[in-house]
Design a protein around this motif. Structure first.
Motif, PDB file in Angstrom:
ATOM      1  N   ASP A 197      70.953  56.209  35.877  1.00 19.24           N
ATOM      2  CA  ASP A 197      70.733  56.737  37.226  1.00 19.24           C
ATOM      3  C   ASP A 197      69.909  58.030  37.208  1.00 19.24           C
ATOM      4  O   ASP A 197      69.040  58.242  38.044  1.00 19.24           O
ATOM      5  CB  ASP A 197      72.108  56.978  37.883  1.00 19.24           C
ATOM      6  N   GLU A 241      67.733  59.430  50.113  1.00 19.06           N
ATOM      7  CA  GLU A 241      67.815  57.969  50.294  1.00 19.06           C
ATOM      8  C   GLU A 241      66.995  57.241  49.217  1.00 19.06           C
ATOM      9  O   GLU A 241      67.456  56.254  48.636  1.00 19.06           O
ATOM     10  CB  GLU A 241      67.164  57.621  51.638  1.00 19.06           C
ATOM     11  N   ASP A 300      69.449  50.458  42.337  1.00 19.58           N
ATOM     12  CA  ASP A 300      70.016  49.226  42.925  1.00 19.58           C
ATOM     13  C   ASP A 300      69.699  47.967  42.121  1.00 19.58           C
ATOM     14  O   ASP A 300      70.604  47.151  41.886  1.00 19.58           O
ATOM     15  CB  ASP A 300      69.544  49.040  44.376  1.00 19.58           C
ATOM     16  N   MET A 302      63.116  52.619  51.584  1.00 21.14           N
ATOM     17  CA  MET A 302      63.790  51.584  50.790  1.00 21.14           C
ATOM     18  C   MET A 302      62.795  50.854  49.884  1.00 21.14           C
ATOM     19  O   MET A 302      63.075  50.633  48.698  1.00 21.14           O
ATOM     20  CB  MET A 302      64.499  50.599  51.730  1.00 21.14           C
ATOM     21  N   SER A 320      61.962  52.997  46.976  1.00 19.93           N
ATOM     22  CA  SER A 320      63.087  53.031  46.051  1.00 19.93           C
ATOM     23  C   SER A 320      63.086  51.825  45.110  1.00 19.93           C
ATOM     24  O   SER A 320      63.219  51.968  43.891  1.00 19.93           O
ATOM     25  CB  SER A 320      64.358  52.978  46.907  1.00 19.93           C
ATOM     26  N   ILE A 321      62.954  50.659  45.680  1.00 22.26           N
ATOM     27  CA  ILE A 321      63.014  49.429  44.883  1.00 22.26           C
ATOM     28  C   ILE A 321      61.805  49.341  43.952  1.00 22.26           C
ATOM     29  O   ILE A 321      61.943  49.033  42.767  1.00 22.26           O
ATOM     30  CB  ILE A 321      63.116  48.180  45.802  1.00 22.26           C
ATOM     31  N   ASP A 343      68.825  57.563  45.973  1.00 23.32           N
ATOM     32  CA  ASP A 343      70.127  56.870  45.972  1.00 23.32           C
ATOM     33  C   ASP A 343      70.003  55.378  45.648  1.00 23.32           C
ATOM     34  O   ASP A 343      70.929  54.790  45.102  1.00 23.32           O
ATOM     35  CB  ASP A 343      70.811  57.004  47.344  1.00 23.32           C
ATOM     36  N   HIS A 344      68.889  54.774  46.043  1.00 29.02           N
ATOM     37  CA  HIS A 344      68.752  53.326  45.853  1.00 29.02           C
ATOM     38  C   HIS A 344      67.881  52.947  44.660  1.00 29.02           C
ATOM     39  O   HIS A 344      67.616  51.766  44.431  1.00 29.02           O
ATOM     40  CB  HIS A 344      68.210  52.679  47.134  1.00 29.02           C
TER      41      HIS A 344
END
Ligand SMILES: [Zn+2]
Length: 277
Positions: free
Chosen positions: A20, A48, A55, A128, A131-132, A51-52
């Motif tokens: 992480d 945000e 994932d 998002m 992030s990915i 945080d992802h």
């Protein structure tokens, strides 16, 4: 029975690159390196994005997820013979091609998602998608994600995967001390993942040698197969610390390039106005 076997096979795949901390650092570096007009898209959403960023490492229940995080080069004959397209990969390796890893094509797909997110004007969607995408970009900068010998199993160095990407990072990396590198628009962004992977691959021989050197300092009679002594960690870090740091910095820089290039591809849209309360 079958389900258990599958679970074991999946557990053996190197899913958790960087941990992480490393994935968060990649995002933080990338956002800091963006020009203000693009950074504005992420105002208030920096947390945000971080945080992802891990994932995809938690999507193990999807059988197709594991190979999205790496590309083994040996089945293709090494770094100079990599296929450019999924079709070419399939033609050369047949049905097995997926199991040898698909990270460069996943980066392309997730980058297209980011372009679409910018076009949609939805800042939450942009955060998002960033992030990915960040996850797979960061994984492509881990040397051991480019080889069949991904855990040192072929060279009697089992566990080196997590010793390098998590052990060193968790013990020594201070993300706030890493300098962000400014993002640049890259008109040929879609070709870059292969460059990153080749550069990562070139770091493997020294990485393995440094792990062996650090190991030689540890008396074998006090060592079990997984634990390492403080001396091991100090020596491994002294030798590989600059490489770990550089790879994290480059992952951040290349993610920044990806974001800036996606925003440019989307027509340089302005961020949506903040809602008035
Ligand atoms: Zn991963």
């Amino acid at each position: 029975m079958k389900a258990t076997l599958l679970a074991l096979l999946l557990a053996a795949l190197p899913l958790s690159a960087w941990g992480d901390k490393g994935h968060r650092a990649t995002c933080a570096l990338a956002l800091k390196g963006l020009p203000p007009e693009v950074r504005a898209w992420y105002a208030g959403r920096e947390g945000e994005v971080e945080d992802h960023a891990s994932d995809p490492d938690h999507w193990r229940q999807d059988r197709k997820e594991g190979p999205r995080h790496f590309l083994d080069m040996e089945p293709y004959g090494g770094p100079d013979h990599l296929p450019r397209t999924v079709e070419e990969a399939q033609a050369r390796l047949g049905g097995d091609f997926y199991r040898t890893g698909v990270v460069p094509w996943i980066i392309q797909d997730r980058w297209r998602d980011l372009v679409e997110a910018f076009r949609s004007g939805d800042a939450a969607r942009v955060a998002m998608a960033t992030s990915i995408l960040s996850h797979y970009v960061a994984d492509a900068h881990v040397p051991l994600h480019t080889t069949e010998n991904h855990d040192g199993q072929a060279t009697n160095q089992r566990g080196v995967h997590s010793r390098w990407e998590t052990g060193l990072v968790e013990r020594y990396v201070q993300p706030e001390t890493l300098s962000p590198l400014p993002a640049e628009v890259d008109p040929r962004f879609m070709e870059r993942p292969w460059d990153w992977l080749r550069a990562s691959h070139a770091l493997i021989p020294q990485l393995l040698e440094d792990d062996r050197t650090a190991d030689r300092t540890t008396p074998s009679d006090t060592r079990d197969r997984t634990r390492r002594t403080p001396a091991y960690w100090m020596i491994f870090w002294a030798r590989q610390g600059p490489v770990v740091t550089r790879q994290l910095q480059l992952a951040g820089k290349h993610l920044g390039d990806a974001v800036l290039s996606a925003w440019t591809e989307a027509g340089r849209p302005s961020p949506p106005a903040k809602p008035v309360h």
